[in-house]
Design an enzyme around this catalytic site. Sequence first.
Site, PDB file in Angstrom:
ATOM      1  N   ALA A 108       5.965 -34.934 -82.370  1.00  0.00           N
ATOM      2  CA  ALA A 108       5.118 -33.539 -83.053  1.00  0.00           C
ATOM      3  C   ALA A 108       4.012 -33.630 -82.429  1.00  0.00           C
ATOM      4  O   ALA A 108       3.075 -34.608 -81.785  1.00  0.00           O
ATOM      5  CB  ALA A 108       5.147 -33.984 -84.699  1.00  0.00           C
ATOM      6  N   LYS A 109       3.354 -32.915 -83.437  1.00  0.00           N
ATOM      7  CA  LYS A 109       1.912 -32.501 -82.673  1.00  0.00           C
ATOM      8  C   LYS A 109       0.871 -31.485 -83.587  1.00  0.00           C
ATOM      9  O   LYS A 109       1.273 -30.617 -84.188  1.00  0.00           O
ATOM     10  CB  LYS A 109       1.273 -32.279 -80.921  1.00  0.00           C
ATOM     11  CG  LYS A 109      -0.001 -32.913 -80.795  1.00  0.00           C
ATOM     12  CD  LYS A 109      -0.026 -34.529 -80.421  1.00  0.00           C
ATOM     13  CE  LYS A 109      -0.837 -34.690 -79.423  1.00  0.00           C
ATOM     14  NZ  LYS A 109      -0.497 -36.310 -79.247  1.00  0.00           N
TER      15      LYS A 109
END
Length: 428
Positions: A108-109
């Site tokens: 994720a980011k």
Amino acid sequence: MSSEIIKHNPFQSMIDRFNIAADILNLDDSIKQKLQRPEKQITVNFSITLDNGNVQNFEGYRVIHNTALGPSKGGIRYDTAVNLDEVKALAAWMTWKSAVTGIPFGGAKGGIICDPRNHSKTELEKITRAYTKALADIFGPEKDVPAPDMGTGPDEMGWLMDEFSILHGRPIHAVVTGKHLHSGGSLGRVEATGRGVSIITLLALEKLKIRPARATAAIQGFGNVGLHSALFLHEKGVKIVAVSDVSEAFYNPNGINIPELILYYNLNNKTIKGYPNSVAIKHEDLLLLDVDVLIPAAKEDVITQKNAGDIQARIIIEGANGPVASDADQILHDKNILVVPDILANAGGVTVSYFEWLQNSLLESWRISQINKRLEDILEKGFETVFRVAVKHNVTPRIAAYIIALKKVAETQSVKEVALEAPLFKQN
């Protein structure tokens, strides 16, 4: 201008490498398409009251790329250049990074479009808490675990944890990593990425039979990753002949005294500008120096087809995420330059983040010697596996790393999706 941006879109660079590995694996098209695309893309808008009484609106993102291997994991960056394509690319790289190292996380980011330098600590706390509220249903120790990134650090992670805990009525330390020690952070987390880069650099030097004491290195970027990479390599005898940050670049053929430079940096408002014991050079010239090791540890796409042909380093260790654009890969390969990809080279951060998450979940606290030994073991195993697969398939270490990651994620994805009708691999 617009065509140049599209050409060096970091998400497209990730897809280019992904497709090569997927074709070697003979992945079915439906699986390819699924793994290319994020599971979730969330855009949030929120407002805070600034110190001067004005109300300002902010836009933020959180991209969950994949959760086949475990909870999604990835940093949150505060920067004016944050955009969805960048966040999508960074989220995907986190998926592959965790898979290559064997960490049970997905990718994720996140990011908020803002310049943290233009906000007081009070305003940054308000921004962080508002972002956390907006994503309260997304975050969670078993769902999505944020961490620091460009423009954020232990303060922001502590505010996120506190706000998330308030919303859930109890302390939940494992919701985020990169916290201060007093908030449940881990020993070794601050320097983890730089330590990992140095471990991988020493393994690469050994691969080319270059003794550290005879090696020279240039490091682009003197933030957390570049600083600690420089320090640990200096301690191992590598001669750091050039460093840079956003303000200035310096060169000293006799080697830069890294402890002295770090002291100067800390006393000079976190910048190397004006450092007296080296010669100032152009930022772009640092990348072209005749050194054994080049460590781009600043930002994406600094090495492209435009300058790849002029690179003289024997080894490139990707301290940053995506510093080499996909259009430079073949040029560097033809020049016989060993490129150790970001998803292996800078995986020390996510590895020690995993250790922090594990300590929080188990209510434990590990010794620094234990953390560093585990980190070294994981990265050495990852390095050996990548080079073994590279030889097996006659590909670069980058494509080998993607092959390992894609195979692991694709196989796990298919097991979890029992109702999946499409085959995992193409039928001959």
